[in-house]
Design a protein around this motif. Structure first.
Motif: not given
Length: 468
Positions: A209, A212, A214-216, A228, A242
């Motif tokens: 994170r 990333h 904005e990852s799932s 989302r 992700n």
């Protein structure tokens, strides 16, 4: 070792090997190939954490392939069947410890096995150089598996409590000013209760994170992802953006029956990387916290380690069996050393600021804990009641033998009496001993959460009357 220069970068790999003895298919072949692929990795890892490596045989097979560049290793022993945890290192392991989780599943769920393997945290203090600060404290774990979807998961209380325990270990290492590395199969999705606890109550960060954000936060089919409003991800997107390590369409152990039949016949089945991937999610993590120091001379703060890159790895297949090497993919990261102060400069560990979760999150954890305590108290009454019921039945059968007109009837009554009483004694012991021990562990966890909530209220400036 004293003459070796401390490293300027550090490569980390974590993998759930799926090495359950008698259960995992093609175990020996797969784990031997895992050793080959770790050895062939570019760049090669400096620290490796493995989960579900249950047998000494499989550990030795991996060690044989990696011994030339990972000469130090530890197979951790725990529970009745072993904890399945392994740490391999390029540098010496000065100290190690296996810390069992106080809350660790239920013995009655023998078909799941979490209680019997004695899940916990494999701890290793690794010296990377001659300096006082050239130390990494590594924590490898495998949290309790979810067997139902949240919020109906009856083990969410265990997993949350386990996250709290490893958080305390990592926070203590960070307070000593060491590089902290927490890795493993956490059986949680990002931003879950367990994830929030780890990142709030210790200074470690989820490396995926960081790069990333904005990852799932779950599988694409989950409600939280649907809310989302993101499009259905492809298998490639799930790997690269992700960080999905489990249930990927590219993992042969998650294929449908038709693909599995083709694979069993020896066919090298290929999956389009652009296929929709609704089930893939991220369960495997690397957390890290750089040793932060205060320079007494310059009054500056120093963060020694920074995240370089992170990726999902070990996606290749077995060269002859054409199956995936595990039902998980690995997560891998590179840390780089941003600054190295001369040894004659005095650096003292920097005090860590206290952070807290929102009050409603503590309330949610307490509600989950209290709900589980009510369940276990009911279970204790039922198990103890079952013991007395079986005791009564056993006595009744023994009395019935006196008036039995036939020998075979006496035999059946004696058999029913013996088996029933044995089952009742086991159930009674679970109710009297295990459930009692579990409830006490729950009370300890509850007290710690209430204490953290109280401190959060004090910090947020609310009155103590709000703590009830």
């Amino acid at each position: 070792m004293a003459s070796e220069q401390p490293p300027s970068s550090l490569r980390i790999l974590s993998l759930n090997c799926w090495g359950l003895k008698f259960i995992s298919k093609l175990r020996n072949e797969r784990l031997a190939e895992i050793g080959n692929q770790i050895a062939a990795a570019d760049p090669r890892p400096d620290i490796v954490g493995l989960q579900e490596c249950w047998t000494q045989q499989d550990y030795n097979a991996i060690r044989e392939k990696t011994l030339h560049f990972l000469p130090y290793g530890k197979f951790y022993h725990s529970g009745i069947f072993g904890g399945g945890l392994v740490i391999l290192s390029r540098w010496p392991i000065e100290e190690s410890n296996m810390v069992r989780y106080p809350l660790n599943g239920r013995p009655a769920a023998f078909y799941r096995g979490d209680w019997f393997v004695g899940k916990g945290v494999a701890c290793a203090r690794i010296r990377m150089g001659p300096g006082r600060r050239d130390i990494a404290e590594v924590f490898c774990t495998h949290l309790h598996a979810p067997y139902e979807t949240e919020p109906h998961d009856s083990y969410i209380c265990h997993r949350t409590a386990q996250a709290w325990e490893i958080t305390k270990l990592m926070r203590g290492a960070a307070e000593r000013g060491h590089l902290v590395i927490g890795l493993g199969d956490f059986n949680m999705v990002p931003l879950s209760l367990a994830h929030q606890i780890i990142e709030t109550h210790s200074p470690v960060r989820d490396v995926w994170r960081i790069l990333h954000p904005e990852s799932s936060v779950g599988a694409a089919k989950d409600k939280v992802e649907q809310l989302r409003g993101v499009p259905m991800p492809t298998a490639t997107f799930n790997l690269t953006e992700n960080g999905a390590t489990c249930d990927s369409e590219l993992n042969s152990w998650r294929w449908n029956k038709a693909h599995k039949r083709r694979l069993a016949k020896g066919e090298n089945v290929q999956i389009d990387p652009a296929v929709s991937d609704p089930n893939a999610k991220r369960l495997d993590y690397i957390f890290f916290s750089s040793g932060r120091y205060h320079n007494a001379e310059t009054k500056e703060e120093t963060a020694e380690w920074e995240l370089g890159d992170v990726n999902v790895g070990m996606t290749m297949r077995h060269p002859t069996l054409h199956c995936s090497l595990s039902d998980h993919f690995s997560v891998e990261a590179t840390l780089t050393r941003s600054s190295t102060a001369p040894s004659n400069v005095h650096l003292s560990p920097l005090a860590l600021p206290e952070r807290h979760l929102p009050i409603e999150v503590y309330d949610q954890i307490l509600a989950t804990t209290l709900k589980y305590q009510v369940r276990e108290r009911v279970q204790r009454k039922l198990r103890i009641g079952h013991f007395f019921y079986q005791l009564s039945m056993s006595i009744g059968c023994l009395i019935g033998v006196w008036w039995s007109p036939y020998n075979y009837v006496s035999f059946v009554l004696m058999l029913v009496s013996s088996v029933g009483l044995s089952v009742g004694v086991i159930d009674g012991l679970m109710g009297l001993l295990f459930v009692g021990s579990e409830i006490r562990a729950l009370k300890e966890f509850e007290w710690e959460i209430r204490n953290a909530r109280q401190r959060a209220l004090a910090r947020f400036g609310k009155s103590s009357s709000d703590t009830t």
